[in-house]
Design a protein around this motif. Structure first.
Motif, PDB file in Angstrom:
ATOM      1  N   GLY A 158      24.653  45.063  55.274  1.00 38.74           N
ATOM      2  CA  GLY A 158      24.644  46.160  54.318  1.00 38.74           C
ATOM      3  C   GLY A 158      25.353  45.778  53.038  1.00 38.74           C
ATOM      4  N   ALA A 159      24.989  46.431  51.952  1.00 37.26           N
ATOM      5  CA  ALA A 159      25.649  46.154  50.667  1.00 37.26           C
ATOM      6  C   ALA A 159      25.680  47.418  49.822  1.00 37.26           C
ATOM      7  CB  ALA A 159      24.925  45.032  49.925  1.00 37.26           C
ATOM      8  N   TYR A 160      26.751  47.541  49.057  1.00 34.28           N
ATOM      9  CA  TYR A 160      26.923  48.649  48.110  1.00 34.28           C
ATOM     10  C   TYR A 160      26.862  48.039  46.709  1.00 34.28           C
ATOM     11  CZ  TYR A 160      28.752  53.068  46.295  1.00 34.28           C
ATOM     12  OH  TYR A 160      28.900  54.272  45.641  1.00 34.28           O
ATOM     13  N   TYR A 161      25.901  48.515  45.922  1.00 32.32           N
ATOM     14  CA  TYR A 161      25.716  47.996  44.573  1.00 32.32           C
ATOM     15  C   TYR A 161      26.277  49.040  43.593  1.00 32.32           C
ATOM     16  CZ  TYR A 161      22.190  45.224  47.095  1.00 32.32           C
ATOM     17  OH  TYR A 161      21.535  44.426  48.000  1.00 32.32           O
ATOM     18  N   PHE A 162      27.261  48.637  42.825  1.00 31.66           N
ATOM     19  CA  PHE A 162      27.909  49.575  41.892  1.00 31.66           C
ATOM     20  C   PHE A 162      27.151  49.564  40.560  1.00 31.66           C
ATOM     21  CE2 PHE A 162      31.084  48.095  44.838  1.00 31.66           C
ATOM     22  CZ  PHE A 162      31.808  49.232  45.170  1.00 31.66           C
ATOM     23  N   GLY A 163      26.597  50.686  40.176  1.00 31.83           N
ATOM     24  CA  GLY A 163      25.985  50.814  38.846  1.00 31.83           C
ATOM     25  C   GLY A 163      24.740  49.978  38.648  1.00 31.83           C
ATOM     26  N   ALA A 181      29.399  44.714  46.941  1.00 31.06           N
ATOM     27  CA  ALA A 181      30.263  44.408  48.084  1.00 31.06           C
ATOM     28  C   ALA A 181      29.469  44.679  49.342  1.00 31.06           C
ATOM     29  CB  ALA A 181      31.514  45.280  48.058  1.00 31.06           C
ATOM     30  N   GLY A 182      29.624  43.806  50.309  1.00 30.18           N
ATOM     31  CA  GLY A 182      28.835  44.011  51.523  1.00 30.18           C
ATOM     32  C   GLY A 182      29.266  43.117  52.651  1.00 30.18           C
ATOM     33  N   GLY A 183      28.465  43.119  53.683  1.00 28.58           N
ATOM     34  CA  GLY A 183      28.780  42.289  54.839  1.00 28.58           C
ATOM     35  C   GLY A 183      27.632  42.263  55.819  1.00 28.58           C
ATOM     36  N   SER A 184      27.801  41.451  56.844  1.00 25.66           N
ATOM     37  CA  SER A 184      26.764  41.353  57.865  1.00 25.66           C
ATOM     38  C   SER A 184      27.393  40.909  59.173  1.00 25.66           C
ATOM     39  CB  SER A 184      25.685  40.366  57.435  1.00 25.66           C
ATOM     40  OG  SER A 184      26.237  39.077  57.283  1.00 25.66           O
ATOM     41  N   PHE A 185      26.698  41.133  60.278  1.00 25.41           N
ATOM     42  CA  PHE A 185      27.199  40.682  61.576  1.00 25.41           C
ATOM     43  C   PHE A 185      26.034  40.308  62.476  1.00 25.41           C
ATOM     44  CE2 PHE A 185      26.018  43.862  64.707  1.00 25.41           C
ATOM     45  CZ  PHE A 185      25.664  44.944  63.911  1.00 25.41           C
TER      46      PHE A 185
END
Lengths: 258, 412
Positions: free
Chosen positions: B267-272, B250-254
């Motif tokens: 930015g992004a969050y990588y699960f596992g 899950a992530g995003g940008s601006f």
């Protein structure tokens, strides 16, 4: 009776000229140019021919759409040639509010990305031409001090000659001098002076046309006197007030194309 | 075979020309010479033919993008980079087929831009449209004003393409003992269960442009599971089993402007996510952790030079020292900087450019100066260098691959 009529008309013309000469300030003249109506929307094909001092020419072709939304004027351009910039598109939103910068985006097909770019670099040259982004856009009259220098006849047109000095001392031009056709409010010729006060460029309007009742400049030539480089800009297939869809000025169309 | 491929392409092209199909592309000669460690070998002698075939049929259109690479040893490679069909409706666009999908606001780093995997046959050196591999699937875009909702479904998994073991760009793999590879688990069978899905909401507004994304996917890079067993000679056998593992992101940008500055973030969050390690004490040679990567960058102009710089941080959450060592991490955090300066002169016929990656943790870098000259509208000449520094890390591992190169590109 006929003589009386002619006398009356002459008197009216003299009075009219007197009115302009006495009443209009440099700022008012430039505001008339800025506020000259060019319709609610426009579609056109733009061809730029760039010629260097050796006489070698390069040609850029662009399809452009613009629309006035009231407080914001939106423009979108699609680059057709040369091949290496084909399908690149550029979108500009220009606002009426004083001090509000334009919003600008460019879509780069090789990167498959739409990038927001800063409109602060208005002194950058547009696609290698002799026109800066600021030269192409509508510079707000209040950004400069304007002084009516004289009246002059150029190519058979009666013109006001106005000197404009930027309020921002860091602006790329130290001053510009513009020949503006009376009543039509078209800048027929413009001289640009660099930061040292030396003549840098001369813009000549070679042709303007009445399209749907609006005066549209269709042929201009910008000559850079310091590097002997010139750019000819021609507008063809100009269409005014065709009711361009609002959705034309979106990222979807930038990516998808015309 | 080569003659057949060319003949087929010519026949297709000739047939399509008659139907006012749009053709564009380029022919490129690319020569590179190794300059490091006393070598002066012409390592790259490549001719490329890139053809874009496009046809707009009103509510639908198609694109085919074959690329022919003629390499050093007279080898010929045909890559079909994209082939897709577009269906356009009032507020919906659908794209079906092999396509490159690009997300995010970062340049030269891949944070939320993880749908199209990378072709690393020449590390990160090719132009970015050549680094990305087309993915096979469907993309649906729904538009609401300047808001876009995007859905991507990929029934066929496509992995990162790594260079051959004998390539100078083969990544260093330091195993404790020489391994044997077991590729039996490397394949992902196309099925509904093995599909990848991605979603994105993006908007382009007066104040800010932004994207929010999520994905349920396979990691494009294989996880190297290791097994150590005693052998008959009293020693140990190391078996490496590459396997692609599921990952949620899950992530995003601006992107926005502040006066003369364009500010960008992503930015992004990588699960596992699985991390490889050479540490024999780690079970299977891998460890599974949540992972974060983000970037802040700015673009501006200084003395007519266009400058773009980015700070990128990667962090393994709940970090354990045991993860060390590997080629991408030697700490809980990894900090990197990119820098791009570009100066155009002679009415944009001559560009001077410098692009650099610098990794703080490994103190390694890739420096890429380049001169580009538009000899004419059609012909572009380039001369540049790729300079690697450091002794380890993703750039330092190629310390002996410093090179100079020239390119001649004819666009049509």
């Amino acid at each position: 009776m006929k003589t009386l009529k002619i006398m009356a008309m002459l008197f009216a013309v003299i009075l009219n000229n007197e009115y302009y000469a006495q009443k209009l300030t440099g700022l008012e003249i430039v505001e008339n140019v800025y506020n000259r109506s060019v319709g609610e929307d426009m579609t056109a094909d733009l061809t730029m021919t760039l010629t260097n001092s050796s006489g070698d020419s390069r040609v850029r072709k662009i399809k452009q759409f613009s629309k006035d939304f009231g407080r914001v004027e939106k423009k979108i351009m699609f680059f057709v040639t040369p091949a290496d910039v084909k399908n690149t598109s550029f979108m500009n939103w220009s606002y009426d509010e004083e001090g509000k910068d334009d919003d600008q985006w460019i879509y780069l097909p090789a990167l498959k990305k739409t990038k927001r770019i800063s409109s602060d670099s208005k002194s950058d040259y547009f696609m290698g031409s002799d026109f800066t982004y600021d030269d192409l856009g509508d510079r707000q009259p209040k950004q400069d001090n304007h002084k009516l220098l004289r009246e002059e006849n150029v190519n058979g047109e009666n013109c006001f000659v106005v000197e404009s000095t930027p309020k921002d001392k860091d602006y790329m031009y130290s001053k510009t001098i513009t020949w503006i056709i009376k009543d039509k409010w078209i800048g027929l010729k413009k001289e640009f002076y660099d930061e040292d006060g030396e003549l840098l460029k001369i813009l000549n309007v070679d042709k303007y046309e009445n399209i749907n009742g609006f005066l549209i400049i269709t042929h201009t030539e910008m000559n850079n006197k310091q590097n002997d480089h010139k750019t000819i800009m021609e507008l063809k297939n100009v269409k005014i007030n065709t009711g361009i869809d609002d959705g034309k000025f979106t990222e979807r169309i930038m990516i998808k194309g015309m | 075979m080569k003659t057949k491929i060319i003949l087929i392409l010519l026949i297709i092209a000739n047939g399509l020309f008659a139907q006012s199909v749009d053709f564009s592309g380029y022919v490129r000669n690319y020569s590179g010479m190794l300059a490091g460690n006393g070598n002066s070998d012409f390592i790259i002698q490549q001719n490329t033919f890139n053809l874009n075939i496009e046809k707009n049929l009103g509510v639908s259109s198609f694109k085919v993008n074959p690329m022919l690479y003629h390499n050093n040893q007279d080898s010929l490679t045909l890559k079909l980079r994209e082939i897709y069909l577009d269906l356009n409706f009032d507020n919906i666009d659908i794209r079906l087929g092999k396509q490159q999908i690009v997300w995010g606001k970062a340049d030269g780093v891949f944070i939320t831009d993880i749908i199209s995997p990378k072709d690393l046959y020449e590390f990160l050196l090719p132009d970015f449209d050549e680094i990305r591999i087309g993915v096979i699937g469907a993309k649906l875009n729904y538009y609401l004003g300047n808001n876009t909702f995007e859905f991507v479904w990929l029934p066929v998994f496509t992995s990162t393409n790594l260079p051959n073991n004998n390539s100078i760009w083969a990544p260093q793999m330091n195993f404790a003992i020489p391994p044997t590879f077991d590729n039996s688990k490397k394949e992902i069978i196309p099925s509904l269960e093995n599909s990848e899905i991605f979603m994105k909401y993006s908007a382009l507004t007066e104040i800010v442009d932004f994207e929010l994304m999520g994905g349920y996917m396979f990691d494009d890079d294989a996880v190297m599971f290791s097994t150590i067993l005693p052998n008959n000679l009293g020693g140990m056998n190391l078996t490496i089993t590459p396997e692609y593992k599921r990952l949620s992101v899950a992530g995003g940008s601006f992107s926005t402007t502040l006066g003369p500055f364009v500010l960008r973030g992503e930015g992004a969050y990588y699960f596992g996510k699985y991390f490889n390690t050479n540490n024999l004490a780690v079970d299977n040679g891998t460890i599974k952790k949540d992972y974060v990567q983000y970037m802040f960058g700015t673009d501006f102009t200084l003395f007519d030079i266009n400058i773009s710089t980015q700070f990128i941080q990667k962090a393994i959450l709940d970090y354990e020292e045991i993860i060390q060592p590997n080629n991408l991490f030697n700490d809980e955090y990894n900090n990197m900087l990119t820098f791009l300066a570009k100066y155009s002169m002679l009415n944009e016929t001559l560009d001077l450019e410098l692009f650099t990656y610098y990794d703080f943790e490994f103190d390694d870098a890739l420096v890429r100066p380049r001169i580009l000259y538009n000899f004419s509208d059609a012909i572009n000449l380039q001369f540049g260098a790729n300079i690697f520094s450091g002794s380890s890390g993703q750039f330092g591992q190629y310390n002996y691959n410093d090179m100079i190169y020239g390119k001649v590109i004819y666009s049509f």
